[in-house]
Design a protein around this motif. Structure first.
Motif, short mmCIF file in Angstrom:
data_model
loop_
_atom_site.label_atom_id
_atom_site.label_comp_id
_atom_site.label_asym_id
_atom_site.label_seq_id
_atom_site.Cartn_x
_atom_site.Cartn_y
_atom_site.Cartn_z
N PHE A 70 0.80 -1.23 0.00
CA PHE A 70 0.00 0.00 0.00
C PHE A 70 0.83 1.27 0.00
CE2 PHE A 70 -3.78 -2.30 -0.06
CZ PHE A 70 -4.78 -1.40 -0.38
N THR A 71 2.06 1.12 -0.49
CA THR A 71 2.81 2.31 -0.89
C THR A 71 2.36 2.78 -2.27
OG1 THR A 71 4.55 0.91 -1.85
CG2 THR A 71 4.85 1.62 0.44
N PHE A 72 1.48 1.98 -2.93
CA PHE A 72 1.15 2.28 -4.33
C PHE A 72 0.42 3.61 -4.54
CE2 PHE A 72 -2.99 0.26 -3.47
CZ PHE A 72 -3.85 1.03 -4.22
N PRO A 73 -0.44 4.10 -3.62
CA PRO A 73 -1.05 5.40 -3.91
C PRO A 73 -0.02 6.52 -4.01
CG PRO A 73 -2.31 4.23 -2.23
CD PRO A 73 -1.03 3.48 -2.41
N ASP A 97 3.29 16.31 -1.81
CA ASP A 97 3.57 14.97 -2.35
C ASP A 97 4.92 14.44 -1.85
OD1 ASP A 97 1.20 15.05 -3.79
OD2 ASP A 97 2.15 16.00 -5.51
N PHE A 98 5.89 15.35 -1.74
CA PHE A 98 7.20 14.94 -1.25
C PHE A 98 7.14 14.61 0.24
CE2 PHE A 98 8.17 17.47 -5.03
CZ PHE A 98 8.97 16.58 -5.73
N ILE A 99 6.29 15.32 0.98
CA ILE A 99 6.09 14.99 2.40
C ILE A 99 5.50 13.58 2.52
CG2 ILE A 99 4.85 15.58 4.51
CD1 ILE A 99 7.11 17.49 3.84
N SER A 100 4.53 13.27 1.66
CA SER A 100 3.94 11.93 1.66
C SER A 100 4.98 10.87 1.34
CB SER A 100 2.80 11.85 0.63
OG SER A 100 1.74 12.71 0.98
N ALA A 101 5.84 11.16 0.35
CA ALA A 101 6.89 10.22 -0.02
C ALA A 101 7.85 9.99 1.14
CB ALA A 101 7.64 10.73 -1.24
N ILE A 102 8.19 11.06 1.85
CA ILE A 102 9.08 10.93 3.02
C ILE A 102 8.41 10.10 4.11
CG2 ILE A 102 10.18 12.21 4.90
CD1 ILE A 102 10.64 14.50 2.87
N GLY A 107 7.28 -6.47 -2.26
CA GLY A 107 5.98 -5.80 -2.10
C GLY A 107 5.97 -4.42 -2.73
N ILE A 108 7.06 -3.66 -2.56
CA ILE A 108 7.15 -2.33 -3.16
C ILE A 108 7.21 -2.44 -4.68
CG2 ILE A 108 8.59 -0.27 -3.37
CD1 ILE A 108 9.40 -0.72 -0.43
N PHE A 109 7.95 -3.43 -5.19
CA PHE A 109 7.99 -3.66 -6.64
C PHE A 109 6.60 -4.00 -7.16
CE2 PHE A 109 8.71 -6.66 -10.26
CZ PHE A 109 9.17 -5.71 -11.17
N SER A 110 5.85 -4.80 -6.40
CA SER A 110 4.48 -5.13 -6.76
C SER A 110 3.62 -3.87 -6.79
CB SER A 110 3.90 -6.14 -5.76
OG SER A 110 2.62 -6.56 -6.15
N ALA A 111 3.87 -2.96 -5.84
CA ALA A 111 3.12 -1.70 -5.80
C ALA A 111 3.42 -0.84 -7.03
CB ALA A 111 3.48 -0.94 -4.52
N VAL A 112 4.68 -0.85 -7.48
CA VAL A 112 5.05 -0.10 -8.69
C VAL A 112 4.31 -0.65 -9.90
CG1 VAL A 112 6.94 0.44 -10.28
CG2 VAL A 112 7.31 0.57 -7.81
N LEU A 113 4.28 -1.98 -10.04
CA LEU A 113 3.55 -2.61 -11.14
C LEU A 113 2.06 -2.24 -11.10
CD1 LEU A 113 5.16 -6.17 -10.93
CD2 LEU A 113 5.49 -4.53 -12.78
N TYR A 114 1.49 -2.27 -9.89
CA TYR A 114 0.07 -1.97 -9.71
C TYR A 114 -0.21 -0.51 -10.07
CZ TYR A 114 -4.56 -2.30 -7.54
OH TYR A 114 -5.92 -2.31 -7.30
N SER A 115 0.72 0.39 -9.73
CA SER A 115 0.55 1.80 -10.05
C SER A 115 0.52 2.03 -11.55
CB SER A 115 1.68 2.62 -9.41
OG SER A 115 1.64 2.53 -7.99
N PHE A 116 1.47 1.42 -12.26
CA PHE A 116 1.49 1.54 -13.72
C PHE A 116 0.21 0.97 -14.32
CE2 PHE A 116 6.10 2.23 -13.36
CZ PHE A 116 6.26 3.26 -14.28
N ARG A 117 -0.22 -0.18 -13.80
CA ARG A 117 -1.44 -0.80 -14.31
C ARG A 117 -2.64 0.13 -14.11
NH1 ARG A 117 -6.46 -2.15 -11.62
NH2 ARG A 117 -7.54 -3.59 -13.01
N ALA A 146 -0.33 8.35 4.56
CA ALA A 146 0.11 8.98 3.32
C ALA A 146 -0.78 8.57 2.16
CB ALA A 146 1.57 8.62 3.03
N SER A 147 -1.20 7.30 2.14
CA SER A 147 -2.07 6.81 1.07
C SER A 147 -3.42 7.51 1.10
CB SER A 147 -2.26 5.29 1.21
OG SER A 147 -1.03 4.61 1.08
N ILE A 148 -3.98 7.66 2.30
CA ILE A 148 -5.29 8.31 2.43
C ILE A 148 -5.19 9.77 2.01
CG2 ILE A 148 -7.02 9.10 4.10
CD1 ILE A 148 -6.52 6.50 5.65
N TYR A 149 -4.11 10.45 2.45
CA TYR A 149 -3.94 11.86 2.08
C TYR A 149 -3.85 12.02 0.56
CZ TYR A 149 -1.78 16.27 0.98
OH TYR A 149 -1.52 17.48 0.40
#
Length: 301
Positions: A100-103, A122-127, A153-163, A274-277
């Motif tokens: 759930f880092t994907f958002p 957005d950068f605050i969320s990333a941090i 899991g993070i790699f999976s989140a990246v794939l999900y984001s692109f999808r 961060a995801s909710i925000y």
């Protein structure tokens, strides 16, 4: 019961089901690829039956849409395999948090797809996500299963984001059930050559679990989502969907006896917040852009 209330209850039930998919990574005695293949076969059959009963055609509108469906299916296949692999290495609780880092990942790569600028929030969320990941990673070593699971899991989140971004731009004109049916069909085609003999030789109990995972925990939620969105705003769906890791962790604690430590829970709070925000902010920006477009069109008349 009021249709909106009924849809809200149905949506929460749907998110619980989606959160429960991670549990199968621990109870089905197969590797991530075989679980994905078994899940996809049963989910594809269930969704095609749903389309047939509802009278919706399975055909797509253009040759371009078939190309998009193949692209989305390949991304979904890789995402599902890495999703289950992350849970098997790191456990359901930590694996769900990593996914759930994907958002936030979506927000960071969205400017490459749309004319959207990143803002300082957005950068605050990333941090916040990076700090959350720091808390759930036990040590910086790939020899540690939990660390490896978090990375997968993070790699999976990246794939999900692109999808998700490609789907929103090029495939969102189809219903959720039809879009998922096509993508899962491609998943089956992609994963079939990679299936092992362990799947064929799996005990009947494993096949029943795969049937449950594919039909009740995969096909049913996506059919329910399509029904819920007729009465609920997309923003409401997205915010409730952010509760998926919460439901997943609770189910893992109750049913699997997992006991995530305070570091994992704190990391989960940071990542989920961060995801909710970002979910709320994204819908706010899209609504603002739509209003600007409407006002520009009215002035030109």
């Amino acid at each position: 019961m009021d249709p909106v209330k009924r849809s809200l209850i149905s949506l929460h039930f749907t998110v619980v089901l989606l959160g429960g998919t991670a549990l199968f990574s621990q109870v089905i005695p197969l590797n991530a690829t075989d679980i994905t293949l078994g899940r996809s076969v049963f989910a594809c059959i269930a969704l095609m039956l749903y389309l047939w009963v509802s009278g919706e055609s399975f055909r797509l509108g253009s040759r371009k849409d078939y190309t998009v469906a193949i692209t989305l299916g390949v991304l979904m296949a890789a995402h599902w395999v890495t999703y289950f692999a992350a849970m098997q290495y790191a456990g359901v609780s930590v694996g769900m948090i990593a996914l759930f880092t994907f958002p936030v990942i979506t927000v960071l790569i969205e400017p490459f797809f749309e004319r959207i600028r990143l803002v300082w929030q957005d950068f605050i969320s990333a941090i916040a996500v990076l700090v959350g990941i720091y808390f759930i990673v036990p040590e910086v070593s790939l020899e540690n299963d939990v660390t490896l699971g978090v990375i997968i899991g993070i790699f999976s989140a990246v794939l999900y984001s692109f999808r998700n971004l490609i789907h929103r731009q090029h495939f969102s004109h189809y219903s959720g059930a039809k879009a998922m049916a096509w993508q899962i069909l491609i998943v089956c085609i992609c994963i079939l050559p990679l299936g092992s003999e362990a799947l064929v030789d799996a005990p009947m109990s494993a096949w029943w679990l795969l049937l449950l995972l594919g039909s009740v925990f995969t096909a049913l939620p996506h059919a329910l989502i399509a029904a819920c969105l007729t009465h609920l705003r997309a923003k409401t769906f997205s915010l409730i969907a952010c509760m998926q890791p919460f439901y997943g962790v609770i189910l893992a604690i109750i049913l699997l006896g997992e006991s995530p430590g305070w570091r994992a829970l704190l990391g989960g709070v940071l990542v989920t917040s961060a995801s909710i925000y970002e979910t709320m902010n994204t819908h706010k920006l899209h609504k603002k852009d739509a209003n600007n477009a409407d006002s520009g069109a009215s002035r030109s008349k």
